[in-house]
Design a protein around this motif. Structure first.
Motif, PDB file in Angstrom:
ATOM      1  N   ASN A 241       0.819  -1.221   0.000  1.00 31.49           N
ATOM      2  CA  ASN A 241       0.000   0.000   0.000  1.00 31.49           C
ATOM      3  C   ASN A 241       0.852   1.270   0.000  1.00 31.49           C
ATOM      4  O   ASN A 241       0.533   2.249   0.672  1.00 31.49           O
ATOM      5  N   ARG A 242       1.934   1.222  -0.767  1.00 31.90           N
ATOM      6  CA  ARG A 242       2.802   2.385  -0.888  1.00 31.90           C
ATOM      7  C   ARG A 242       2.971   2.736  -2.346  1.00 31.90           C
ATOM      8  O   ARG A 242       2.751   1.909  -3.243  1.00 31.90           O
ATOM      9  N   SER A 243       3.397   3.942  -2.594  1.00 35.21           N
ATOM     10  CA  SER A 243       3.731   4.378  -3.941  1.00 35.21           C
ATOM     11  C   SER A 243       5.174   4.874  -3.937  1.00 35.21           C
ATOM     12  O   SER A 243       5.735   5.191  -2.877  1.00 35.21           O
ATOM     13  N   PHE A 244       5.759   4.947  -5.120  1.00 32.47           N
ATOM     14  CA  PHE A 244       7.141   5.426  -5.215  1.00 32.47           C
ATOM     15  C   PHE A 244       7.250   6.865  -4.705  1.00 32.47           C
ATOM     16  O   PHE A 244       8.158   7.201  -3.948  1.00 32.47           O
ATOM     17  N   SER A 245       6.291   7.696  -5.081  1.00 27.19           N
ATOM     18  CA  SER A 245       6.338   9.100  -4.663  1.00 27.19           C
ATOM     19  C   SER A 245       6.217   9.245  -3.152  1.00 27.19           C
ATOM     20  O   SER A 245       6.846  10.132  -2.546  1.00 27.19           O
ATOM     21  N   SER A 246       5.440   8.375  -2.502  1.00 22.09           N
ATOM     22  CA  SER A 246       5.286   8.476  -1.051  1.00 22.09           C
ATOM     23  C   SER A 246       6.580   8.094  -0.335  1.00 22.09           C
ATOM     24  O   SER A 246       6.915   8.661   0.705  1.00 22.09           O
ATOM     25  N   VAL A 247       7.316   7.128  -0.895  1.00 24.99           N
ATOM     26  CA  VAL A 247       8.599   6.731  -0.303  1.00 24.99           C
ATOM     27  C   VAL A 247       9.600   7.883  -0.406  1.00 24.99           C
ATOM     28  O   VAL A 247      10.316   8.202   0.547  1.00 24.99           O
ATOM     29  N   VAL A 248       9.645   8.515  -1.578  1.00 24.07           N
ATOM     30  CA  VAL A 248      10.551   9.642  -1.777  1.00 24.07           C
ATOM     31  C   VAL A 248      10.166  10.793  -0.845  1.00 24.07           C
ATOM     32  O   VAL A 248      11.023  11.416  -0.209  1.00 24.07           O
ATOM     33  N   ARG A 249       8.862  11.067  -0.745  1.00 25.66           N
ATOM     34  CA  ARG A 249       8.394  12.155   0.124  1.00 25.66           C
ATOM     35  C   ARG A 249       8.796  11.907   1.573  1.00 25.66           C
ATOM     36  O   ARG A 249       9.285  12.802   2.261  1.00 25.66           O
ATOM     37  N   GLN A 250       8.597  10.691   2.043  1.00 30.15           N
ATOM     38  CA  GLN A 250       8.918  10.360   3.431  1.00 30.15           C
ATOM     39  C   GLN A 250      10.406  10.542   3.710  1.00 30.15           C
ATOM     40  O   GLN A 250      10.800  11.078   4.758  1.00 30.15           O
ATOM     41  N   ALA A 251      11.253  10.113   2.776  1.00 23.71           N
ATOM     42  CA  ALA A 251      12.699  10.245   2.955  1.00 23.71           C
ATOM     43  C   ALA A 251      13.113  11.711   2.982  1.00 23.71           C
ATOM     44  O   ALA A 251      13.963  12.118   3.781  1.00 23.71           O
ATOM     45  N   ARG A 252      12.508  12.518   2.122  1.00 23.77           N
ATOM     46  CA  ARG A 252      12.866  13.940   2.071  1.00 23.77           C
ATOM     47  C   ARG A 252      12.419  14.672   3.331  1.00 23.77           C
ATOM     48  O   ARG A 252      13.166  15.501   3.870  1.00 23.77           O
ATOM     49  N   VAL A 253      11.239  14.365   3.811  1.00 23.47           N
ATOM     50  CA  VAL A 253      10.755  15.022   5.026  1.00 23.47           C
ATOM     51  C   VAL A 253      11.591  14.594   6.231  1.00 23.47           C
ATOM     52  O   VAL A 253      11.896  15.415   7.111  1.00 23.47           O
ATOM     53  N   ALA A 254      11.998  13.338   6.281  1.00 24.41           N
ATOM     54  CA  ALA A 254      12.836  12.869   7.387  1.00 24.41           C
ATOM     55  C   ALA A 254      14.174  13.602   7.403  1.00 24.41           C
ATOM     56  O   ALA A 254      14.666  14.017   8.466  1.00 24.41           O
ATOM     57  N   GLU A 255      14.776  13.784   6.234  1.00 28.84           N
ATOM     58  CA  GLU A 255      16.041  14.516   6.161  1.00 28.84           C
ATOM     59  C   GLU A 255      15.834  15.988   6.495  1.00 28.84           C
ATOM     60  O   GLU A 255      16.664  16.609   7.171  1.00 28.84           O
ATOM     61  N   ALA A 256      14.723  16.554   6.059  1.00 29.06           N
ATOM     62  CA  ALA A 256      14.423  17.948   6.379  1.00 29.06           C
ATOM     63  C   ALA A 256      14.284  18.131   7.887  1.00 29.06           C
ATOM     64  O   ALA A 256      14.795  19.109   8.453  1.00 29.06           O
ATOM     65  N   ALA A 257      13.611  17.194   8.544  1.00 28.40           N
ATOM     66  CA  ALA A 257      13.454  17.274   9.999  1.00 28.40           C
ATOM     67  C   ALA A 257      14.813  17.228  10.690  1.00 28.40           C
ATOM     68  O   ALA A 257      15.061  17.952  11.663  1.00 28.40           O
ATOM     69  N   ARG A 258      15.709  16.394  10.178  1.00 27.20           N
ATOM     70  CA  ARG A 258      17.056  16.306  10.761  1.00 27.20           C
ATOM     71  C   ARG A 258      17.802  17.627  10.601  1.00 27.20           C
ATOM     72  O   ARG A 258      18.420  18.123  11.549  1.00 27.20           O
ATOM     73  N   LEU A 259      17.752  18.209   9.401  1.00 23.25           N
ATOM     74  CA  LEU A 259      18.451  19.467   9.155  1.00 23.25           C
ATOM     75  C   LEU A 259      17.843  20.618   9.952  1.00 23.25           C
ATOM     76  O   LEU A 259      18.556  21.509  10.406  1.00 23.25           O
ATOM     77  N   LEU A 260      16.533  20.604  10.118  1.00 19.70           N
ATOM     78  CA  LEU A 260      15.879  21.648  10.909  1.00 19.70           C
ATOM     79  C   LEU A 260      16.366  21.622  12.354  1.00 19.70           C
ATOM     80  O   LEU A 260      16.507  22.671  12.993  1.00 19.70           O
ATOM     81  N   CYS A 261      16.623  20.421  12.864  1.00 19.33           N
ATOM     82  CA  CYS A 261      17.024  20.268  14.268  1.00 19.33           C
ATOM     83  C   CYS A 261      18.519  20.447  14.478  1.00 19.33           C
ATOM     84  O   CYS A 261      18.936  20.854  15.565  1.00 19.33           O
ATOM     85  N   SER A 262      19.318  20.133  13.472  1.00 21.24           N
ATOM     86  CA  SER A 262      20.765  20.067  13.677  1.00 21.24           C
ATOM     87  C   SER A 262      21.557  21.174  13.009  1.00 21.24           C
ATOM     88  O   SER A 262      22.776  21.266  13.196  1.00 21.24           O
ATOM     89  N   THR A 263      20.909  22.035  12.211  1.00 21.81           N
ATOM     90  CA  THR A 263      21.619  23.110  11.532  1.00 21.81           C
ATOM     91  C   THR A 263      20.855  24.426  11.660  1.00 21.81           C
ATOM     92  O   THR A 263      19.700  24.445  12.082  1.00 21.81           O
ATOM     93  N   ARG A 264      21.532  25.500  11.260  1.00 14.93           N
ATOM     94  CA  ARG A 264      20.891  26.816  11.211  1.00 14.93           C
ATOM     95  C   ARG A 264      20.536  27.211   9.784  1.00 14.93           C
ATOM     96  O   ARG A 264      20.272  28.375   9.494  1.00 14.93           O
ATOM     97  N   LEU A 265      20.527  26.241   8.896  1.00 19.22           N
ATOM     98  CA  LEU A 265      20.212  26.522   7.506  1.00 19.22           C
ATOM     99  C   LEU A 265      18.840  27.167   7.367  1.00 19.22           C
ATOM    100  O   LEU A 265      17.893  26.801   8.071  1.00 19.22           O
TER     101      LEU A 265
END
Length: 326
Positions: A241-265
């Protein structure tokens, strides 16, 4: 369009100029490559003009010499994760579009060459600015894995160490970069094939996309890395019950959350590093997955960290206060 320049490039140009001749940077503000994605374009033009006047254009081609010193920059990390020169070219052109750059580079990429054309919507890119970009590309390609990089312009190979005698005859708006071989850098083992071997197809895909969330992933590219056909990959994902776009979206949001917490970018820089075409798309995806905006996520994380530090300080003070008198 706004008049600005890439802060990484200006910082590297400043570094080369200061080391060669401190007079070149006298009175100019230093540029921190990690503080912001762009700086005012006037600063770059002033520095380029001084270099050409006092040392000639060959120094501009050396802007990429110190690229490794800036490898910790999140933007450069995006480039370093590129598996080949075609993906690298896509990322660079997306960066220019993302920032709505007034001067841009159209790159026709192949496995062994980049044919580059410099253009602008308003003011035509200057000779010196084009030389800087060529020099940056040389350093970037070498750092990412290209060997034996050669620069060509005006139908001839350019000796970047002594370009003064001929270069003014060509505005350098068009140039070609060729290389003998390309061996991608191993970024902390990110491209180790073991990272996509174990686990289910979904888990392997998630691991693969997480290696390089800034890449413009296509299902055919991912399927090829997983030794599957695109149709087989789609069937595997549908069964979960997944799509390719949903997998890509989840990975990008996870990395964004990491950068939001660990950098001042800035949010715009994080959006680029996570593969988005623009900040608005990033905001929509992040809220769709987390139900909050990126800014609120960062604010909540910072607030939680401050509370944790306050509690730790209180506990430490209390423990000291309870020590027996001696």
């Amino acid at each position: 369009m706004a008049d600005f320049a890439n802060s990484n490039i200006v910082a590297m140009l400043y570094r080369v100029a200061a080391r060669t001749d401190p007079a070149l940077v006298a009175g100019l503000p230093m540029v921190d490559a990690n503080s912001a994605g762009t700086v005012h374009g006037g600063l770059k033009r002033e520095l380029v003009g001084r270099i050409i006047e006092l040392h000639g254009p060959h120094l501009l081609f050396r802007v990429g010499d110190d690229l490794a010193a800036f490898a910790d920059s999140p933007i450069l990390q995006v480039f370093l994760r590129s598996p080949d020169a075609l993906v690298l070219a896509e990322k660079w052109m997306r960066l220019e579009r993302f920032h709505h750059a007034s001067n841009r580079t159209h790159i026709v990429a192949s496995p062994t060459s980049w044919v580059c054309t410099r253009y602008a919507s308003e003011r035509k890119p200057g000779f010196g600015e084009n030389c800087v970009i060529a020099g940056f590309f040389i350093g970037l390609l070498k750092l990412v894995g290209a060997g034996g990089v050669v620069l060509e312009a005006g139908g001839r190979v350019v000796d970047v160490g002594s370009a003064d005698d001929w270069s003014r005859q060509n505005d350098f708006s068009g140039f070609t970069l060729r290389w003998a071989d390309f061996v991608p850098v191993q970024d902390d083992g990110a491209r180790d094939d073991r990272s996509v071997v174990a686990g289910s197809v979904l888990e392997r895909l998630q691991s693969l996309v997480a290696e390089d969330v800034a890449r413009g992933w296509r299902i055919a590219d991912a399927a090829n890395r997983l030794a599957l056909s695109p149709r087989s990959l789609q069937r595997h994902l549908s069964s979960r019950n997944r799509s390719f776009s949903s997998v890509v979206r989840q990975a990008r949001v996870a990395e964004a959350a990491r950068l939001l917490c660990s950098t001042r970018l800035a949010l715009a820089e994080i959006a680029f590093c996570c593969g988005y075409a623009d900040q608005a798309h990033f905001q929509r995806d992040f809220r769709r997955v987390t139900n909050i905006t990126p800014k609120i996520h960062r604010d909540m994380t910072l607030q939680s960290a401050r509370v944790g530090e306050s509690h730790a300080e209180t506990r430490s003070t209390g423990e000291i206060g309870n020590l027996p008198a001696v």
